[in-house]
Write a protein that holds these residues in place. Structure first.
Motif, PDB file in Angstrom:
ATOM      1  N   TRP A 107     -24.152  13.598 -35.727  1.00  0.00           N
ATOM      2  CA  TRP A 107     -24.427  12.419 -34.907  1.00  0.00           C
ATOM      3  C   TRP A 107     -24.649  11.211 -35.800  1.00  0.00           C
ATOM      4  O   TRP A 107     -24.946  11.344 -36.991  1.00  0.00           O
ATOM      5  N   SER A 108     -24.507  10.026 -35.193  1.00  0.00           N
ATOM      6  CA  SER A 108     -24.634   8.772 -35.936  1.00  0.00           C
ATOM      7  C   SER A 108     -25.271   7.707 -35.051  1.00  0.00           C
ATOM      8  O   SER A 108     -25.132   7.733 -33.821  1.00  0.00           O
ATOM      9  N   VAL A 109     -25.934   6.757 -35.685  1.00  0.00           N
ATOM     10  CA  VAL A 109     -26.435   5.540 -35.052  1.00  0.00           C
ATOM     11  C   VAL A 109     -25.846   4.376 -35.845  1.00  0.00           C
ATOM     12  O   VAL A 109     -26.015   4.309 -37.076  1.00  0.00           O
ATOM     13  N   LEU A 110     -25.158   3.443 -35.149  1.00  0.00           N
ATOM     14  CA  LEU A 110     -24.344   2.456 -35.840  1.00  0.00           C
ATOM     15  C   LEU A 110     -24.579   1.042 -35.324  1.00  0.00           C
ATOM     16  O   LEU A 110     -24.954   0.841 -34.165  1.00  0.00           O
ATOM     17  N   LEU A 111     -24.322   0.072 -36.206  1.00  0.00           N
ATOM     18  CA  LEU A 111     -24.263  -1.345 -35.874  1.00  0.00           C
ATOM     19  C   LEU A 111     -22.850  -1.827 -36.177  1.00  0.00           C
ATOM     20  O   LEU A 111     -22.280  -1.465 -37.210  1.00  0.00           O
ATOM     21  N   GLY A 112     -22.283  -2.655 -35.290  1.00  0.00           N
ATOM     22  CA  GLY A 112     -20.909  -3.085 -35.497  1.00  0.00           C
ATOM     23  C   GLY A 112     -20.669  -4.526 -35.119  1.00  0.00           C
ATOM     24  O   GLY A 112     -21.425  -5.138 -34.356  1.00  0.00           O
ATOM     25  N   TYR A 113     -19.576  -5.067 -35.674  1.00  0.00           N
ATOM     26  CA  TYR A 113     -19.140  -6.441 -35.413  1.00  0.00           C
ATOM     27  C   TYR A 113     -17.634  -6.438 -35.226  1.00  0.00           C
ATOM     28  O   TYR A 113     -16.896  -5.848 -36.037  1.00  0.00           O
ATOM     29  N   THR A 114     -17.151  -7.066 -34.143  1.00  0.00           N
ATOM     30  CA  THR A 114     -15.722  -7.133 -33.842  1.00  0.00           C
ATOM     31  C   THR A 114     -15.269  -8.585 -33.833  1.00  0.00           C
ATOM     32  O   THR A 114     -15.932  -9.440 -33.227  1.00  0.00           O
ATOM     33  N   TYR A 115     -14.128  -8.843 -34.464  1.00  0.00           N
ATOM     34  CA  TYR A 115     -13.587 -10.199 -34.561  1.00  0.00           C
ATOM     35  C   TYR A 115     -12.237 -10.258 -33.860  1.00  0.00           C
ATOM     36  O   TYR A 115     -11.315  -9.496 -34.192  1.00  0.00           O
ATOM     37  N   HIS A 116     -12.134 -11.158 -32.870  1.00  0.00           N
ATOM     38  CA  HIS A 116     -10.895 -11.419 -32.134  1.00  0.00           C
ATOM     39  C   HIS A 116     -10.281 -10.151 -31.549  1.00  0.00           C
ATOM     40  O   HIS A 116      -9.055 -10.052 -31.429  1.00  0.00           O
ATOM     41  N   ASN A 117     -11.117  -9.185 -31.205  1.00  0.00           N
ATOM     42  CA  ASN A 117     -10.639  -7.963 -30.576  1.00  0.00           C
ATOM     43  C   ASN A 117      -9.549  -7.280 -31.404  1.00  0.00           C
ATOM     44  O   ASN A 117      -8.677  -6.586 -30.869  1.00  0.00           O
ATOM     45  N   ALA A 118      -9.588  -7.479 -32.723  1.00  0.00           N
ATOM     46  CA  ALA A 118      -8.556  -6.930 -33.597  1.00  0.00           C
ATOM     47  C   ALA A 118      -9.138  -6.236 -34.824  1.00  0.00           C
ATOM     48  O   ALA A 118      -8.540  -5.279 -35.325  1.00  0.00           O
ATOM     49  N   TRP A 119     -10.274  -6.699 -35.319  1.00  0.00           N
ATOM     50  CA  TRP A 119     -10.909  -6.111 -36.501  1.00  0.00           C
ATOM     51  C   TRP A 119     -12.363  -5.764 -36.180  1.00  0.00           C
ATOM     52  O   TRP A 119     -13.047  -6.520 -35.495  1.00  0.00           O
ATOM     53  N   THR A 120     -12.808  -4.634 -36.687  1.00  0.00           N
ATOM     54  CA  THR A 120     -14.195  -4.204 -36.501  1.00  0.00           C
ATOM     55  C   THR A 120     -14.717  -3.632 -37.810  1.00  0.00           C
ATOM     56  O   THR A 120     -13.994  -2.917 -38.517  1.00  0.00           O
ATOM     57  N   ILE A 121     -15.961  -3.944 -38.115  1.00  0.00           N
ATOM     58  CA  ILE A 121     -16.655  -3.346 -39.244  1.00  0.00           C
ATOM     59  C   ILE A 121     -17.981  -2.805 -38.733  1.00  0.00           C
ATOM     60  O   ILE A 121     -18.645  -3.453 -37.908  1.00  0.00           O
ATOM     61  N   GLU A 122     -18.359  -1.596 -39.173  1.00  0.00           N
ATOM     62  CA  GLU A 122     -19.602  -1.003 -38.705  1.00  0.00           C
ATOM     63  C   GLU A 122     -20.251  -0.182 -39.814  1.00  0.00           C
ATOM     64  O   GLU A 122     -19.580   0.297 -40.740  1.00  0.00           O
ATOM     65  N   THR A 123     -21.557  -0.038 -39.715  1.00  0.00           N
ATOM     66  CA  THR A 123     -22.335   0.751 -40.660  1.00  0.00           C
ATOM     67  C   THR A 123     -23.553   1.279 -39.930  1.00  0.00           C
ATOM     68  O   THR A 123     -23.821   0.911 -38.780  1.00  0.00           O
ATOM     69  N   GLY A 124     -24.314   2.152 -40.583  1.00  0.00           N
ATOM     70  CA  GLY A 124     -25.496   2.717 -39.942  1.00  0.00           C
ATOM     71  C   GLY A 124     -25.969   3.959 -40.659  1.00  0.00           C
ATOM     72  O   GLY A 124     -25.958   4.030 -41.898  1.00  0.00           O
ATOM     73  N   TYR A 125     -26.349   4.952 -39.873  1.00  0.00           N
ATOM     74  CA  TYR A 125     -26.863   6.222 -40.404  1.00  0.00           C
ATOM     75  C   TYR A 125     -26.118   7.375 -39.745  1.00  0.00           C
ATOM     76  O   TYR A 125     -25.889   7.367 -38.530  1.00  0.00           O
ATOM     77  N   THR A 126     -25.743   8.376 -40.554  1.00  0.00           N
ATOM     78  CA  THR A 126     -25.041   9.559 -40.061  1.00  0.00           C
ATOM     79  C   THR A 126     -25.751  10.811 -40.539  1.00  0.00           C
ATOM     80  O   THR A 126     -26.113  10.917 -41.725  1.00  0.00           O
ATOM     81  N   TYR A 127     -25.933  11.766 -39.614  1.00  0.00           N
ATOM     82  CA  TYR A 127     -26.438  13.083 -39.999  1.00  0.00           C
ATOM     83  C   TYR A 127     -25.287  14.070 -39.888  1.00  0.00           C
ATOM     84  O   TYR A 127     -24.865  14.430 -38.791  1.00  0.00           O
ATOM     85  N   ALA A 128     -24.762  14.486 -41.043  1.00  0.00           N
ATOM     86  CA  ALA A 128     -23.633  15.407 -41.106  1.00  0.00           C
ATOM     87  C   ALA A 128     -23.719  16.169 -42.418  1.00  0.00           C
ATOM     88  O   ALA A 128     -23.128  15.766 -43.427  1.00  0.00           O
ATOM     89  N   PRO A 129     -24.472  17.274 -42.472  1.00  0.00           N
ATOM     90  CA  PRO A 129     -24.663  18.003 -43.727  1.00  0.00           C
ATOM     91  C   PRO A 129     -23.352  18.549 -44.295  1.00  0.00           C
ATOM     92  O   PRO A 129     -22.416  18.878 -43.562  1.00  0.00           O
ATOM     93  N   ILE A 130     -23.304  18.644 -45.619  1.00  0.00           N
ATOM     94  CA  ILE A 130     -22.230  19.338 -46.322  1.00  0.00           C
ATOM     95  C   ILE A 130     -22.647  20.792 -46.470  1.00  0.00           C
ATOM     96  O   ILE A 130     -23.744  21.090 -46.945  1.00  0.00           O
TER      97      ILE A 130
END
Length: 303
Positions: A107-130
């Protein structure tokens, strides 16, 4: 006689004034029947074509949004799904050892930003063990040992819209995604084990076999690269739902198991298992748009 005449005159004048008042009330000021018919209308609550003020405002808002393009949006989101990550085995020691690939929830919790409905960048925290799993053949009941890192990850993901592009509805369409994770491995779940057994070839020969293992975390920080495809659709003015499929490549081994197999304290055979987080992931995401900026279609003016 003069007094009688004056009294008669005053009484007659009073009766004449009362008669005029009655005529004015009943005839002159009463609204004509036509006016009364125009005042009476059908109850709007009984009219199926009637729209309340809330519905009218919703329609006006919809009409306004159809004339606008989303320039920028900001969102918070959550993802959940399943992720498989395999490991690499150097020597099965005559099929005594295997390394099954687990599929676990992430699972993940994320923050994101979208520009002109064409580009998106996002970051946050992910729990996914190796994960690094070891299975030892033991008749019909194999012995299984599971190891993993602490599961923390910090992703940075870039998305590019493909397909219909700007002509599609805001927030709906396919996106190609790529990015990388920073993984502080931490202590995780590691350890050693020692196994001993006997192998009888015939009545005159019994061999003593031993298998020793040590599993450690190699690096304090590793990484994962990813490439994927998302499909997102707008549920409401503030909510989006998406589905994703991603491929992961490890950027350095996170876990390593060193196994030593001996027979009668003589011959030694070694094997190594490494895990870097490479695998696949599938899941669903939900986003809440907490900020938006619009522009008029085919115009420079912005709201």
């Amino acid at each position: 006689m003069k007094h009688i005449f004056l009294l008669t005159f005053l009484i007659g004048l009073s009766l004449s004034g009362q008669a005029q008042e009655v005529v004015i009330d009943t005839n002159y000021y009463a609204p004509p029947p036509v006016v009364r018919q125009r005042v009476l209308t059908e109850d709007p609550d009984n009219n199926p074509n009637h729209q309340s003020s809330g519905g009218w405002r919703a329609n006006k808002r919809r009409e306004l949004l159809e004339k606008l393009n989303e320039v920028q949006t900001w969102y918070v989101g959550a993802e959940t799904g399943f992720r498989s990550d395999g490991s690499v085995l150097s020597n099965s020691i005559d099929r005594l050892i295997s390394n099954p690939t687990p599929t676990k929830a992430s699972w993940s919790v994320l923050l994101g930003y979208t520009y002109h409905n064409a580009w998106t960048i996002e970051t946050g925290y992910t729990y996914a063990p190796i994960h690094l799993n070891i299975s030892i053949t033991n008749g019909s009941n194999p012995l299984v040992f599971n190891y993993l890192n602490n599961g923390n990850g910090i992703p940075l993901r870039l998305k590019r819209r493909v397909g219909s592009g700007k002509r599609a509805a805001n927030g709906t369409g396919f996106w190609v995604t790529g990015g990388a994770w920073l993984i502080p491995n931490g202590s995780g779940q590691t350890g050693d084990f020692k196994l001993i057994g006997y192998n009888r070839y015939n009545r005159n020969r019994v061999d003593t076999i031993r298998l020793n293992n040590s599993t450690t975390i190699l690096k304090r920080v590793t990484g994962i690269a990813e490439l994927g495809l998302d499909y997102t659709t707008r549920l409401a003015s503030r909510f989006e739902v998406g589905f994703y499929a991603r491929k992961y490549w490890g950027l350095g081994n996170a876990l390593q198991s060193d196994l030593v197999y001996t027979v009668n304290n003589g011959s030694r055979t070694q094997s190594t298992i490494t895990a870097d987080g490479s695998g696949w992931g599938f899941g669903i995401s939900l986003r809440y748009l907490y900020g938006r900026q619009y522009e008029v279609k085919n115009a420079v003016a912005r709201f």
